[in-house]
Design a protein around this motif. Structure first.
Motif, short mmCIF file in Angstrom:
data_model
loop_
_atom_site.label_atom_id
_atom_site.label_comp_id
_atom_site.label_asym_id
_atom_site.label_seq_id
_atom_site.Cartn_x
_atom_site.Cartn_y
_atom_site.Cartn_z
N UNK A 34 0.79 -1.22 0.00
CA UNK A 34 0.00 0.00 0.00
C UNK A 34 0.82 1.27 0.00
N UNK A 35 2.11 1.18 0.21
CA UNK A 35 2.96 2.37 0.22
C UNK A 35 3.15 2.88 -1.20
N UNK A 36 2.84 4.16 -1.43
CA UNK A 36 2.94 4.74 -2.77
C UNK A 36 4.26 5.48 -2.93
N UNK A 37 4.74 5.46 -4.17
CA UNK A 37 5.96 6.19 -4.51
C UNK A 37 5.86 6.59 -5.97
N UNK A 38 5.38 7.80 -6.20
CA UNK A 38 5.17 8.26 -7.57
C UNK A 38 6.46 8.22 -8.37
N UNK A 39 7.57 8.46 -7.71
CA UNK A 39 8.87 8.45 -8.39
C UNK A 39 9.16 7.08 -9.00
N UNK A 40 8.63 6.02 -8.38
CA UNK A 40 8.93 4.66 -8.84
C UNK A 40 7.77 4.03 -9.60
N UNK A 41 6.82 4.83 -10.07
CA UNK A 41 5.67 4.27 -10.77
C UNK A 41 6.09 3.51 -12.02
N UNK A 42 5.44 2.39 -12.24
CA UNK A 42 5.67 1.52 -13.40
C UNK A 42 7.11 1.03 -13.50
N UNK A 43 7.75 0.89 -12.33
CA UNK A 43 9.10 0.34 -12.31
C UNK A 43 9.03 -1.15 -12.66
N UNK A 44 9.84 -1.61 -13.62
CA UNK A 44 9.80 -3.03 -13.99
C UNK A 44 10.35 -3.91 -12.88
N UNK A 45 10.10 -5.21 -12.95
CA UNK A 45 10.62 -6.12 -11.92
C UNK A 45 12.13 -6.02 -11.78
N UNK A 46 12.58 -6.00 -10.54
CA UNK A 46 14.00 -5.88 -10.28
C UNK A 46 14.29 -6.11 -8.81
N UNK A 47 15.44 -5.61 -8.38
CA UNK A 47 15.87 -5.84 -7.00
C UNK A 47 15.00 -5.09 -6.01
N UNK A 48 14.59 -3.87 -6.35
CA UNK A 48 13.79 -3.08 -5.42
C UNK A 48 12.35 -3.56 -5.37
N UNK A 49 11.78 -3.81 -6.53
CA UNK A 49 10.41 -4.34 -6.63
C UNK A 49 10.49 -5.66 -7.39
N UNK A 50 10.33 -6.72 -6.65
CA UNK A 50 10.56 -8.05 -7.22
C UNK A 50 9.64 -8.32 -8.42
N UNK A 51 8.37 -7.88 -8.33
CA UNK A 51 7.43 -8.05 -9.44
C UNK A 51 7.06 -6.72 -10.08
N UNK A 52 7.81 -5.68 -9.78
CA UNK A 52 7.56 -4.37 -10.36
C UNK A 52 6.66 -3.52 -9.48
N UNK A 53 6.40 -2.30 -9.94
CA UNK A 53 5.52 -1.36 -9.23
C UNK A 53 4.42 -0.91 -10.18
N UNK A 54 3.25 -0.62 -9.60
CA UNK A 54 2.10 -0.24 -10.43
C UNK A 54 2.12 1.25 -10.74
N UNK A 55 1.00 1.76 -11.25
CA UNK A 55 0.93 3.16 -11.69
C UNK A 55 1.04 4.15 -10.54
N UNK A 56 0.82 3.68 -9.30
CA UNK A 56 0.96 4.55 -8.13
C UNK A 56 2.26 4.28 -7.36
N UNK A 57 3.12 3.46 -7.93
CA UNK A 57 4.37 3.14 -7.27
C UNK A 57 4.23 2.12 -6.16
N UNK A 58 3.12 1.40 -6.12
CA UNK A 58 2.91 0.37 -5.09
C UNK A 58 3.51 -0.94 -5.55
#
Length: 286
Positions: A49-73
């Motif tokens: 539930x934590x949002x991070x607009x800076x990281x929106x739509x981040x692809x899967x990687x070390x920080x977001x294992x399955x990526x981040x959605x449009x709100x950076x969640x």
């Protein structure tokens, strides 16, 4: 002295169930999905539930294992929480439709006067495609979790009722049921003790399939925008939210789609294994 021939004992329920590798793998896969959805969010490893607009739509990687959605969640965290709702909807629908189907099916199969009207009602409901009937009911009731469960329970009740009715028509004519009548057992006692107890196997198998059907139907309804309220995370809602970003963030649809497919396929394979283990004829052939 002649040896006494050994009596062949048919394999037990557990042996037949576990004899199929696909059933074992499917059961293990579904158990892992359930444990992940209900245990991992409690550990708060993904800041759900934590949002991070800076990281929106981040692809899967070390920080977001399955990526981040449009709100950076974090997609993984939302996937696990959404799985709780989807699994609960499937389970409750399977229970409610089974209970209602048992009542209707027993009444239709045991009481001859009720057989014709109840059978026509069952046939009329099954004449409509499941998704079309569910769409109509949700449009009438409204798009909440409770209303979706109610609508899907109504849709799948005829499936159970039909099986219970057919099994009851056979069991009610067996000698032990006639003996119970002769001994003065009440109708309710005969229906529950002597009929229902002997037709639980097909009901259990059908409930497993309905569990899978309900999850798939809920995902379809929510994807179409008429299911669960968008504020409630489900796998279908995640697919619906991610479709507008399919060009540059396909993973938003990919991972919830995989979760739905794995859960439904696992339940279907487990249902097939239960059917083989509980059906005496299939047991003998195996």
């Amino acid at each position: 002295m002649a040896s006494v021939p050994s009596i062949h004992q048919p394999p037990g329920f557990r042996v037949v169930l576990m004899a199929r590798r696909s059933t074992v793998i499917a059961l293990a896969c579904f158990v892992l999905i359930v444990l992940a959805c209900f245990l991992l969010p409690a550990l708060d490893l993904t800041a759900i539930g934590k949002m991070s607009v800076r990281n929106r739509l981040t692809p899967p990687g070390a920080e977001y294992f399955l990526g981040a959605d449009a709100f950076g969640r974090d997609v993984l965290g939302r996937l696990l929480v959404a799985g709780q709702t989807s699994l609960q909807i499937g389970l409750v629908v399977a229970i409610l439709s089974s209970l209602a189907g048992i009542v209707i099916g027993l009444a239709a199969g045991f009481f001859r006067r009720l057989d014709t009207p109840l059978s026509r009602l069952i046939d009329a409901m099954m004449a409509f495609p499941d998704i079309l009937l569910a769409l109509s009911l949700v449009a009438i009731f409204g798009g909440t979790v409770g209303n979706v469960i109610l609508a899907l329970s109504i849709v799948y009740t005829p499936r159970v009722a039909r099986i219970v009715r057919a099994s009851t028509l056979v069991v009610r004519e067996l000698p032990y049921v006639e003996a119970a009548r002769a001994l003065g057992s009440s109708t309710l006692t005969i229906m529950v003790t002597h009929v229902l107890r002997n037709i639980l196997s097909p009901i259990l198998v059908q409930a497993t399939f309905i569990f899978a059907y309900a999850m798939l139907a809920e995902a379809g309804l929510t994807f179409l925008g008429v299911g669960v309220d968008p504020s409630t995370p489900t796998w279908g809602a995640m697919v619906n939210e991610g479709r507008q970003y399919i060009d540059n963030a396909f993973f938003l649809i990919l991972f919830p789609g995989i979760a739905i497919a794995l859960s439904v396929l696992s339940l279907q394979l487990v249902g097939d294994g239960l059917r083989d283990a509980l059906d005496p004829k299939l047991n003998k052939e195996t």
